[in-house]
Scaffold this motif. Structure first.
Motif, mmCIF file in Angstrom:
data_model
loop_
_atom_site.group_PDB
_atom_site.id
_atom_site.type_symbol
_atom_site.label_atom_id
_atom_site.label_comp_id
_atom_site.label_asym_id
_atom_site.label_seq_id
_atom_site.Cartn_x
_atom_site.Cartn_y
_atom_site.Cartn_z
ATOM 1 N N LYS A 139 -5.291 0.790 51.804
ATOM 2 C CA LYS A 139 -6.621 0.826 51.198
ATOM 3 C C LYS A 139 -7.176 2.249 51.100
ATOM 4 O O LYS A 139 -7.948 2.558 50.205
ATOM 5 C CB LYS A 139 -7.591 -0.049 52.003
ATOM 6 N N GLU A 140 -6.780 3.107 52.048
ATOM 7 C CA GLU A 140 -7.341 4.452 52.106
ATOM 8 C C GLU A 140 -6.651 5.368 51.095
ATOM 9 O O GLU A 140 -5.426 5.342 50.963
ATOM 10 C CB GLU A 140 -7.198 5.058 53.513
ATOM 11 N N TYR A 141 -7.454 6.198 50.421
ATOM 12 C CA TYR A 141 -6.886 7.180 49.500
ATOM 13 C C TYR A 141 -6.072 8.195 50.300
ATOM 14 O O TYR A 141 -6.523 8.693 51.325
ATOM 15 C CB TYR A 141 -8.004 7.898 48.736
ATOM 16 N N PRO A 142 -4.834 8.488 49.878
ATOM 17 C CA PRO A 142 -3.980 9.400 50.660
ATOM 18 C C PRO A 142 -4.517 10.819 50.678
ATOM 19 O O PRO A 142 -5.092 11.306 49.702
ATOM 20 C CB PRO A 142 -2.632 9.337 49.918
ATOM 21 N N THR A 143 -4.320 11.491 51.791
ATOM 22 C CA THR A 143 -4.771 12.874 51.934
ATOM 23 C C THR A 143 -3.706 13.686 52.651
ATOM 24 O O THR A 143 -2.959 13.156 53.487
ATOM 25 C CB THR A 143 -6.095 12.957 52.717
ATOM 26 N N PRO A 148 0.746 5.702 50.632
ATOM 27 C CA PRO A 148 0.358 6.652 51.696
ATOM 28 C C PRO A 148 1.058 7.996 51.529
ATOM 29 O O PRO A 148 2.141 8.082 50.949
ATOM 30 C CB PRO A 148 0.804 5.941 52.974
ATOM 31 N N ASP A 149 0.432 9.034 52.055
ATOM 32 C CA ASP A 149 1.028 10.365 51.973
ATOM 33 C C ASP A 149 2.224 10.475 52.908
ATOM 34 O O ASP A 149 2.168 10.052 54.067
ATOM 35 C CB ASP A 149 0.000 11.435 52.350
ATOM 36 N N THR A 167 1.704 13.174 47.961
ATOM 37 C CA THR A 167 0.402 13.154 47.287
ATOM 38 C C THR A 167 0.298 14.301 46.276
ATOM 39 O O THR A 167 -0.142 14.101 45.141
ATOM 40 C CB THR A 167 -0.732 13.250 48.319
ATOM 41 N N ASP A 168 0.723 15.509 46.696
ATOM 42 C CA ASP A 168 0.664 16.669 45.801
ATOM 43 C C ASP A 168 1.674 16.552 44.664
ATOM 44 O O ASP A 168 1.402 16.965 43.530
ATOM 45 C CB ASP A 168 0.924 17.955 46.587
ATOM 46 N N LEU A 169 2.845 16.007 44.962
ATOM 47 C CA LEU A 169 3.901 15.904 43.953
ATOM 48 C C LEU A 169 3.580 14.866 42.882
ATOM 49 O O LEU A 169 3.964 15.027 41.716
ATOM 50 C CB LEU A 169 5.232 15.550 44.617
ATOM 51 N N CYS A 170 2.856 13.815 43.279
ATOM 52 C CA CYS A 170 2.642 12.676 42.372
ATOM 53 C C CYS A 170 1.280 12.672 41.676
ATOM 54 O O CYS A 170 1.142 12.072 40.608
ATOM 55 C CB CYS A 170 2.789 11.368 43.150
ATOM 56 N N LYS A 171 0.299 13.298 42.261
ATOM 57 C CA LYS A 171 -1.066 13.219 41.727
ATOM 58 C C LYS A 171 -1.139 13.709 40.279
ATOM 59 O O LYS A 171 -0.639 14.765 39.937
ATOM 60 C CB LYS A 171 -2.011 14.036 42.593
ATOM 61 N N GLY A 172 -1.757 12.892 39.429
ATOM 62 C CA GLY A 172 -1.914 13.245 38.028
ATOM 63 C C GLY A 172 -0.703 12.943 37.171
ATOM 64 O O GLY A 172 -0.701 13.224 35.968
ATOM 65 N N VAL A 178 2.739 1.379 58.552
ATOM 66 C CA VAL A 178 2.499 1.129 57.119
ATOM 67 C C VAL A 178 3.663 0.390 56.464
ATOM 68 O O VAL A 178 3.618 0.081 55.276
ATOM 69 C CB VAL A 178 2.223 2.449 56.354
ATOM 70 N N ARG A 179 4.707 0.115 57.234
ATOM 71 C CA ARG A 179 5.871 -0.576 56.672
ATOM 72 C C ARG A 179 5.493 -1.943 56.100
ATOM 73 O O ARG A 179 5.899 -2.301 54.989
ATOM 74 C CB ARG A 179 6.961 -0.753 57.737
#
Length: 283
Positions: free
Chosen positions: A41-45, A110-111, A126-131, A211-212
């Motif tokens: 549920k949480e946005y990855p950081t 999740p990140d 997160t950085d590789l996939c965002k956008g 998170v599995r």
């Protein structure tokens, strides 16, 4: 004296009683379709939690109960549970949906942090996939490599040259010893992975224990594939050996998302050009 019919029935009963094979038992039930969105549920950081945030998690009664339920569930599993499960359907536990999960119902991926294969630097999914529209393959064994390849090869052939398409491979080794061995043989891995894919190949030892279940990764020996939209939401997922219809679903879903992001980018460019043409009086 027993009649001929009674003797025949008795013979049938004895045959079933002493038979080593039972058709009813040998026939495996059909695999269910994936019925729920996968993810968290949480946005990855990429920012590590502060001490105050970790303390809040420890005091969170709901999270503590959730972790306790997970530990109890894992404790009841046998040591070879995951390995034995690969004997049925190759470890596959569900069938991927034919269509994508709606964006409003989808959850976040999740990140995951790891070392990039081509230069050894730390990077985050997160950085590789965002956008971008991303296909993430989760690998842990040779079996998982072959299984994920059965999903992604047609999709990569169709879209790997697209500007907003990312194919991320995560070599996940949660076991400390295996993780050290993989890190030691980076040069060997580089020879196996095509050079064009190495900037998107992560080697990670991150603990995914809690998170599995959320990601549907219930077997550590098999491969999992996730399709993420530009907002890092899991829109589609597959596991184990791909069925032809699952391979088609991934390629079609990725194509739909790529078309949508192209339109969004065009609209953004159009708005940017319009704003530049405006005079100060029009603002």
């Amino acid at each position: 004296m027993l009649s001929g019919r009674s003797l025949a029935r008795r013979a049938v009963r004895l045959k079933h009683a002493y038979s080593t094979t039972s058709p009813a038992k040998d026939e495996l039930p059909p695999l269910p379709m994936l019925q729920r969105p996968l993810g968290v549920k949480e946005y990855p950081t990429t920012v590590a939690k502060t001490w105050a945030e970790k303390r809040a998690d420890l005091l969170n009664q709901e999270k503590r109960l959730e972790q306790r339920r997970h530990l109890i569930k894992e404790a009841t599993k046998g040591y070879f549970h995951d390995l034995n499960a690969t004997r049925k359907y190759g470890g596959k536990t569900w069938i991927a949906p034919p269509k994508m999960i709606r964006q409003e119902a989808a959850l976040y991926f999740p990140d995951i942090v790891g070392k990039l294969l081509h230069e050894g630097k730390l990077a985050h999914t997160t950085d590789l996939c965002k956008g971008n529209i991303s296909v993430i393959s989760m690998l842990s064994t040779k079996i998982s490599e072959a299984q994920t390849a059965s999903f992604v090869e047609p999709t990569n052939e169709a879209f790997l040259r697209e500007r907003n398409y990312r194919f991320i491979q995560v070599n996940l080794q949660e076991n400390i010893l295996k993780s050290m061995l993989v890190s030691m043989f980076f040069s060997s891995l580089r020879k196996q992975i095509p050079q064009g894919l190495q900037p998107w190949y992560l080697v990670s030892s991150q603990n995914m224990e809690y998170v599995r279940e959320s990601l549907g990764m219930v077997n550590k020996h098999i491969g999992y594939v996730y399709l993420l939209d530009e907002e890092l939401k899991v829109r589609w997922a597959g596991c184990g050996d791909a069925k032809p219809e699952e391979t088609d679903a991934l390629r079609t879903s990725a194509g739909v998302l790529l078309k949508r992001i192209k339109v969004l980018n065009m609209l953004k460019k159009g708005k940017a050009l319009t704003s530049k043409k405006r005079t100060p009086l029009e603002l």
